[in-house]
Design a protein around this motif. Structure first.
Motif, PDB file in Angstrom:
ATOM      1  N   MET A  41       0.855  -1.163   0.000  1.00 14.01           N
ATOM      2  CA  MET A  41       0.000   0.000   0.000  1.00 14.01           C
ATOM      3  C   MET A  41       0.903   1.229   0.000  1.00 14.01           C
ATOM      4  N   TYR A  42       0.564   2.194  -0.839  1.00 15.69           N
ATOM      5  CA  TYR A  42       1.336   3.424  -0.965  1.00 15.69           C
ATOM      6  C   TYR A  42       0.411   4.617  -0.724  1.00 15.69           C
ATOM      7  N   GLN A  43       0.967   5.681  -0.165  1.00 20.79           N
ATOM      8  CA  GLN A  43       0.204   6.911   0.052  1.00 20.79           C
ATOM      9  C   GLN A  43       0.846   8.016  -0.771  1.00 20.79           C
ATOM     10  N   GLY A  44       0.016   8.885  -1.372  1.00 18.57           N
ATOM     11  CA  GLY A  44       0.519   9.971  -2.193  1.00 18.57           C
ATOM     12  C   GLY A  44       1.379  10.945  -1.406  1.00 18.57           C
ATOM     13  N   LEU A  45       2.433  11.451  -2.032  1.00 19.91           N
ATOM     14  CA  LEU A  45       3.309  12.428  -1.376  1.00 19.91           C
ATOM     15  C   LEU A  45       2.663  13.800  -1.328  1.00 19.91           C
ATOM     16  N   ASN A  46       2.040  14.215  -2.428  1.00 21.83           N
ATOM     17  CA  ASN A  46       1.439  15.543  -2.504  1.00 21.83           C
ATOM     18  C   ASN A  46      -0.003  15.569  -2.007  1.00 21.83           C
ATOM     19  N   ASP A  47      -0.664  14.445  -2.058  1.00 21.71           N
ATOM     20  CA  ASP A  47      -2.056  14.368  -1.617  1.00 21.71           C
ATOM     21  C   ASP A  47      -2.188  13.160  -0.696  1.00 21.71           C
ATOM     22  N   ARG A  48      -2.282  13.403   0.581  1.00 23.23           N
ATOM     23  CA  ARG A  48      -2.346  12.328   1.574  1.00 23.23           C
ATOM     24  C   ARG A  48      -3.634  11.509   1.472  1.00 23.23           C
ATOM     25  N   ASN A  49      -4.612  12.001   0.690  1.00 21.03           N
ATOM     26  CA  ASN A  49      -5.860  11.264   0.494  1.00 21.03           C
ATOM     27  C   ASN A  49      -5.752  10.216  -0.607  1.00 21.03           C
ATOM     28  N   VAL A  50      -4.624  10.169  -1.273  1.00 18.27           N
ATOM     29  CA  VAL A  50      -4.416   9.217  -2.361  1.00 18.27           C
ATOM     30  C   VAL A  50      -3.692   7.985  -1.813  1.00 18.27           C
ATOM     31  N   ILE A  51      -4.265   6.827  -2.072  1.00 18.00           N
ATOM     32  CA  ILE A  51      -3.581   5.580  -1.731  1.00 18.00           C
ATOM     33  C   ILE A  51      -3.600   4.657  -2.941  1.00 18.00           C
ATOM     34  N   MET A  52      -2.598   3.815  -3.011  1.00 20.90           N
ATOM     35  CA  MET A  52      -2.529   2.819  -4.066  1.00 20.90           C
ATOM     36  C   MET A  52      -2.217   1.484  -3.411  1.00 20.90           C
ATOM     37  N   ILE A  53      -2.966   0.492  -3.790  1.00 22.94           N
ATOM     38  CA  ILE A  53      -2.722  -0.864  -3.309  1.00 22.94           C
ATOM     39  C   ILE A  53      -2.211  -1.666  -4.493  1.00 22.94           C
ATOM     40  N   ASP A  54      -1.063  -2.259  -4.338  1.00 23.98           N
ATOM     41  CA  ASP A  54      -0.409  -3.001  -5.409  1.00 23.98           C
ATOM     42  C   ASP A  54      -0.424  -4.475  -5.035  1.00 23.98           C
ATOM     43  N   GLN A  55      -1.092  -5.269  -5.854  1.00 29.54           N
ATOM     44  CA  GLN A  55      -1.146  -6.712  -5.609  1.00 29.54           C
ATOM     45  C   GLN A  55      -0.892  -7.439  -6.919  1.00 29.54           C
ATOM     46  N   LEU A  56      -0.294  -8.596  -6.832  1.00 35.09           N
ATOM     47  CA  LEU A  56       0.034  -9.401  -7.992  1.00 35.09           C
ATOM     48  C   LEU A  56      -0.724 -10.721  -7.924  1.00 35.09           C
ATOM     49  N   TRP A  57      -1.431 -11.053  -8.995  1.00 35.55           N
ATOM     50  CA  TRP A  57      -2.198 -12.291  -9.059  1.00 35.55           C
ATOM     51  C   TRP A  57      -1.691 -13.123 -10.218  1.00 35.55           C
ATOM     52  N   GLN A  58      -1.644 -14.425 -10.042  1.00 27.56           N
ATOM     53  CA  GLN A  58      -1.155 -15.328 -11.079  1.00 27.56           C
ATOM     54  C   GLN A  58      -2.116 -15.449 -12.251  1.00 27.56           C
ATOM     55  N   SER A  59      -3.405 -15.230 -11.997  1.00 28.87           N
ATOM     56  CA  SER A  59      -4.396 -15.370 -13.068  1.00 28.87           C
ATOM     57  C   SER A  59      -5.593 -14.473 -12.769  1.00 28.87           C
ATOM     58  N   SER A  60      -6.393 -14.235 -13.789  1.00 27.66           N
ATOM     59  CA  SER A  60      -7.603 -13.438 -13.585  1.00 27.66           C
ATOM     60  C   SER A  60      -8.574 -14.175 -12.664  1.00 27.66           C
ATOM     61  N   GLU A  61      -8.535 -15.502 -12.683  1.00 27.13           N
ATOM     62  CA  GLU A  61      -9.386 -16.281 -11.790  1.00 27.13           C
ATOM     63  C   GLU A  61      -8.996 -16.051 -10.329  1.00 27.13           C
ATOM     64  N   ASP A  62      -7.689 -15.965 -10.065  1.00 29.53           N
ATOM     65  CA  ASP A  62      -7.219 -15.690  -8.702  1.00 29.53           C
ATOM     66  C   ASP A  62      -7.668 -14.307  -8.237  1.00 29.53           C
ATOM     67  N   LEU A  63      -7.593 -13.325  -9.129  1.00 26.14           N
ATOM     68  CA  LEU A  63      -8.060 -11.979  -8.799  1.00 26.14           C
ATOM     69  C   LEU A  63      -9.548 -11.995  -8.487  1.00 26.14           C
ATOM     70  N   GLU A  64     -10.338 -12.640  -9.331  1.00 26.33           N
ATOM     71  CA  GLU A  64     -11.778 -12.699  -9.113  1.00 26.33           C
ATOM     72  C   GLU A  64     -12.122 -13.385  -7.797  1.00 26.33           C
ATOM     73  N   CYS A  65     -11.381 -14.415  -7.450  1.00 25.47           N
ATOM     74  CA  CYS A  65     -11.588 -15.101  -6.174  1.00 25.47           C
ATOM     75  C   CYS A  65     -11.329 -14.134  -5.022  1.00 25.47           C
ATOM     76  N   HIS A  66     -10.268 -13.339  -5.135  1.00 25.82           N
ATOM     77  CA  HIS A  66      -9.955 -12.355  -4.100  1.00 25.82           C
ATOM     78  C   HIS A  66     -11.068 -11.307  -3.997  1.00 25.82           C
ATOM     79  N   LEU A  67     -11.591 -10.865  -5.142  1.00 26.92           N
ATOM     80  CA  LEU A  67     -12.647  -9.848  -5.139  1.00 26.92           C
ATOM     81  C   LEU A  67     -13.927 -10.353  -4.477  1.00 26.92           C
ATOM     82  N   ARG A  68     -14.101 -11.655  -4.432  1.00 25.52           N
ATOM     83  CA  ARG A  68     -15.280 -12.241  -3.777  1.00 25.52           C
ATOM     84  C   ARG A  68     -15.031 -12.562  -2.302  1.00 25.52           C
ATOM     85  N   SER A  69     -13.805 -12.365  -1.839  1.00 25.88           N
ATOM     86  CA  SER A  69     -13.440 -12.770  -0.479  1.00 25.88           C
ATOM     87  C   SER A  69     -13.993 -11.827   0.585  1.00 25.88           C
TER      88      SER A  69
END
Length: 77
Positions: free
Chosen positions: A1-29
């Protein structure tokens, strides 16, 4: 997770999934549902994006490029 330097209201979550199916499974979790509940409390509509990478390469890409450069130099280019 990253927070913006100029705008503290900005966050970015960086995640890596092996497949679109794995991502979809996570989105349903349940864990992702908890994050969605937090997002719903935002004072402004968030910009949510899912960026995908079609391919990635390693050091072999550098080696290939450097080999082409050496070949061109040897040929007088």
């Amino acid at each position: 997770m990253y927070q913006g330097l100029n705008d503290r209201n900005v966050i970015m979550i960086d995640q890596l999934w092996q497949s679109s199916e794995d991502l979809e499974c996570h989105l349903r979790s349940e864990d992702y549902l908890k994050m969605l509940l937090v997002v719903e409390m935002a004072t402004e509509q968030p910009d949510i994006r899912f960026d995908t990478i079609l391919s990635s390469a390693g050091v072999d890409t550098i080696e290939k490029a450097r080999k082409v450069l050496r070949t061109k130099k040897a040929d007088g280019f």
